[in-house]
Design an enzyme around this catalytic site. Sequence first.
Site, PDB file in Angstrom:
ATOM      1  N   HIS A 168       0.813  -1.223   0.000  1.00  0.00           N
ATOM      2  CA  HIS A 168       0.000   0.000   0.000  1.00  0.00           C
ATOM      3  C   HIS A 168       0.842   1.266   0.000  1.00  0.00           C
ATOM      4  O   HIS A 168       0.362   2.337  -0.390  1.00  0.00           O
ATOM      5  CB  HIS A 168      -0.918  -0.025   1.220  1.00  0.00           C
ATOM      6  CG  HIS A 168      -2.114   0.882   1.128  1.00  0.00           C
ATOM      7  ND1 HIS A 168      -2.205   1.941   0.248  1.00  0.00           N
ATOM      8  CD2 HIS A 168      -3.282   0.901   1.838  1.00  0.00           C
ATOM      9  CE1 HIS A 168      -3.351   2.563   0.404  1.00  0.00           C
ATOM     10  NE2 HIS A 168      -4.026   1.947   1.363  1.00  0.00           N
ATOM     11  N   ASP A 374     -10.408  -3.937 -17.789  1.00  0.00           N
ATOM     12  CA  ASP A 374     -10.716  -4.829 -18.909  1.00  0.00           C
ATOM     13  C   ASP A 374      -9.423  -5.261 -19.593  1.00  0.00           C
ATOM     14  O   ASP A 374      -8.698  -4.449 -20.150  1.00  0.00           O
ATOM     15  CB  ASP A 374     -11.630  -4.091 -19.897  1.00  0.00           C
ATOM     16  CG  ASP A 374     -12.028  -4.934 -21.097  1.00  0.00           C
ATOM     17  OD1 ASP A 374     -11.618  -6.107 -21.166  1.00  0.00           O
ATOM     18  OD2 ASP A 374     -12.735  -4.408 -21.970  1.00  0.00           O
TER      19      ASP A 374
END
Length: 447
Positions: A168, A374
């Site tokens: 992170h 995608d």
Amino acid sequence: MALINPNATLTFTVRRCAPELIVPAEPTPRELKPLSDIDDQERFRLQIPDIFIYHRDPKMVHKNPARVIREALAKLLVFYYPLAGRLKEGLAGKLMVDCSGEGVLFIEAEADVMLDQFGDPLGPPLPCMEELLYDVPGTGGIVDSPVLLIQVTRLLCGGFIFATRLNHTMCDAAGLVQFLSGLGEIARGATSPSVLPVWQRELLCSSGGPPMTISTRQVGYTKDDMVHKSLFFSKADISAFRRLVPTHLQSCSTFDVLTACLWRCRTIALEPDPEEEMPILWPVNARNMFNPPLPVGYYGNVLAFPAAISTAQDLCNKPLGYALELVKKAKSDATKERIKSVSDLMAFKGQLHFTAVRRYNVADLTHVGFNAVDFGWGKPAYGGAARTRVGVSFYVPYTNNKGESGTVIPVCFPSGVMMDRFVEELNNMLAQAKNYMEHKLPAPSKL
């Protein structure tokens, strides 16, 4: 409200290839890049798992998603070469990236299971999650370890699961989506990402004191005690919750009303001391709060944490509108603030000292873009948090097999008893809203 109850008896075998390091496809600079003061906070020194689930696409049956993504990753790392490096600690523990080009850890796998066996709605906790995102021994550290791990698991039905584990400190959710969107663009044939990455972490470095931390005091529960579930809230559920608040609050956002409901029901479930303070806080993308704005393409952590606080007895005994007002005020205060410097961002709302169980962190991922990543197989059926922990929930957009759109929210409690109380309280609120509507309806006309 639907309780996501994955097939607990579902078992399957995952066959993994040996983990490999994917390096940039072209030579990249060897340099040390310090993280920003925002990145270099104790609360960001952890690994964040996310998961993306894709259906079979008839047009892609002759393509191996692992091979497509592996090749795209090598090309993208030319632009995002710090993610192929390793974190080091400098003076006073300051984190910096050694842009060594050692690579991102990548695992190709296949599982003898069909996607529809996981059930609907999809969401964590998925069965055998530890096999779908394998924790390669010796790679989970913050320093001297790969900052990103990717596993692509093909399924029998032709779909696949794309899972990531990210350090992170390198970027927030918006930064990760920027990276993954670029990965998808190259996987679909582009030669470069449409948004070029910008490092410039020095823009968020201060000459002042040490970074702010939000500390927690651990309590006596273990990983084995924790109970995980996910809840699916439809638009009809959200409308029902809105009917429980005064008219002047019913135009509130989905985030506002869901957060107020979860905060109140979670407090009831925990049964804390009535006078104990129960804070709730959530990250806000602060990129638009800077003046002048940060450059487009900046993918580091840029998060502020608005917070609302109430005593347990007020949350439990006062109407839902009370909690909703507190959430709305905290949100309003955050949007009114304009961050002029890194010091302002670090000081945003000051320090909060609470136990990990009492403090509730929620993160709204519904507009971040996880559901639009995608790789050529279309948008994911589910895209977002792979798991959660006590005191942390994520709001993930989801559309079920019936075409109903809504929000999936993973939750975690230290015990099953608390989880049962939490779910029961939410169901009670929905029943209350239904009864309210029935009493508001006019009597049926008589013939």
